[in-house]
Motif scaffolding. Structure first.
Motif, mmCIF file in Angstrom:
data_model
loop_
_atom_site.group_PDB
_atom_site.id
_atom_site.type_symbol
_atom_site.label_atom_id
_atom_site.label_comp_id
_atom_site.label_asym_id
_atom_site.label_seq_id
_atom_site.Cartn_x
_atom_site.Cartn_y
_atom_site.Cartn_z
ATOM 1 N N GLN A 29 0.820 -1.206 0.000
ATOM 2 C CA GLN A 29 0.000 0.000 0.000
ATOM 3 C C GLN A 29 0.856 1.260 0.000
ATOM 4 O O GLN A 29 0.496 2.267 -0.634
ATOM 5 N N LYS A 30 2.001 1.232 0.673
ATOM 6 C CA LYS A 30 2.905 2.376 0.675
ATOM 7 C C LYS A 30 3.437 2.667 -0.724
ATOM 8 O O LYS A 30 3.847 3.796 -1.013
ATOM 9 N N ARG A 31 3.402 1.652 -1.575
ATOM 10 C CA ARG A 31 3.883 1.800 -2.949
ATOM 11 C C ARG A 31 2.727 1.909 -3.939
ATOM 12 O O ARG A 31 2.928 1.785 -5.149
ATOM 13 N N PHE A 32 1.509 2.098 -3.397
ATOM 14 C CA PHE A 32 0.299 2.236 -4.212
ATOM 15 C C PHE A 32 0.105 1.030 -5.138
ATOM 16 O O PHE A 32 -0.296 1.149 -6.290
ATOM 17 N N MET A 33 0.406 -0.144 -4.564
ATOM 18 C CA MET A 33 0.265 -1.400 -5.275
ATOM 19 C C MET A 33 -0.763 -2.272 -4.555
ATOM 20 O O MET A 33 -1.033 -2.080 -3.359
#
Length: 253
Positions: A29-33
């Motif tokens: 989620q931190k990598r917008f994945m």
């Protein structure tokens, strides 16, 4: 004279390390994945840690892969995890065997698909003679389940004459836990910043040293594990005794 002889209170290298691999979803989620991306990255971290433990002569590494409570997650995530679990076994069993690593599973397998159960049994059979490291995968596992199934085994054996009627002791229960042939964990690690046990090896962790780190599991590497081991080796392990008893060698741990 070794450091251990100079200070017998200090821990030596851990024989058994148990890890809750937390933080895959948040890492993604931190990598917008999507969360699946984090779980895939988590598999790569597993490879690094298994290899490092083998090099460091750790006897047992237990990884909490899927808890009995994880079925409560969204159905699509559970389905993805089951698929990733099967795919990982298909690609990793031969590698583990080549590296003399024994594969074990603990937990209730009955909820898994037949193909996954078959692959788990295949991995255990193929690697059962290996002795460089025992890799234990806790899948559909819970500490309360483990104690309940141990008690049920004991009751069943007593009812059928396999065990004489006797008092339930700690030793008797321990003999029927899923880890009966393994040493209890010396070092418990949880990544991802949470500081709880989460129904993991509740019986076995009675005297385990605990180490919590904010590092998310996909970022947990060899240096991270070495830091945990260094912390472990700085601790006094007295198992209920006083330091004076151990220093005077009046007790044996």
């Amino acid at each position: 004279m070794s450091d251990d002889e100079l200070n017998p209170l200090m821990a030596t290298n851990p024989r058994h390390i148990a890890i809750i691999m937390d933080g895959n979803g948040r890492w993604a989620q931190k990598r917008f994945m999507p969360r699946a991306f984090g779980h895939q990255a988590g598999v790569k971290a597993v490879r690094k840690i298994v290899e490092y433990c083998a090099l460091q002569k750790v006897e047992v590494l237990t990884l909490f892969a899927f808890s009995s409570e994880n079925w409560r997650r969204p159905e699509d995530e559970v389905s993805m995890l089951m698929g990733l679990f099967l795919a990982t076994l298909q690609t990793e069993i031969n590698k583990l065997d080549r590296n003399n690593i024994r594969l074990r599973f603990i937990g209730d397998r009955s909820a898994f698909s037949e193909s996954l159960q078959s692959k788990m049994a295949e991995g255990e059979a193929q690697t059962q003679g290996n002795d460089a490291l025992t890799l234990v995968i806790a899948a559909n596992y819970g500490g309360r389940w483990d104690m309940c199934q141990a008690c049920q085994q004991i009751l069943d054996k007593m009812a059928t004459g396999g065990l004489p009627q006797q008092a339930i002791t700690e030793e008797l229960i321990a003999q029927h836990l899923s880890t009966t042939d393994l040493p209890e964990p010396d070092l418990y690690i949880r990544t991802g910043g949470e500081q709880r046990v989460s129904n993991f090896m509740l019986w076995q962790l009675a005297y385990t040293e605990m180490y919590f780190t904010p590092t998310l599991w996909p970022d947990f590497d060899e240096q991270s594990l070495e830091a945990a081991i260094v912390s472990f080796k700085s601790r006094q392990r007295r198992f209920g005794h006083t330091g004076e008893q151990i220093l005077n060698k009046s007790v044996t741990l």
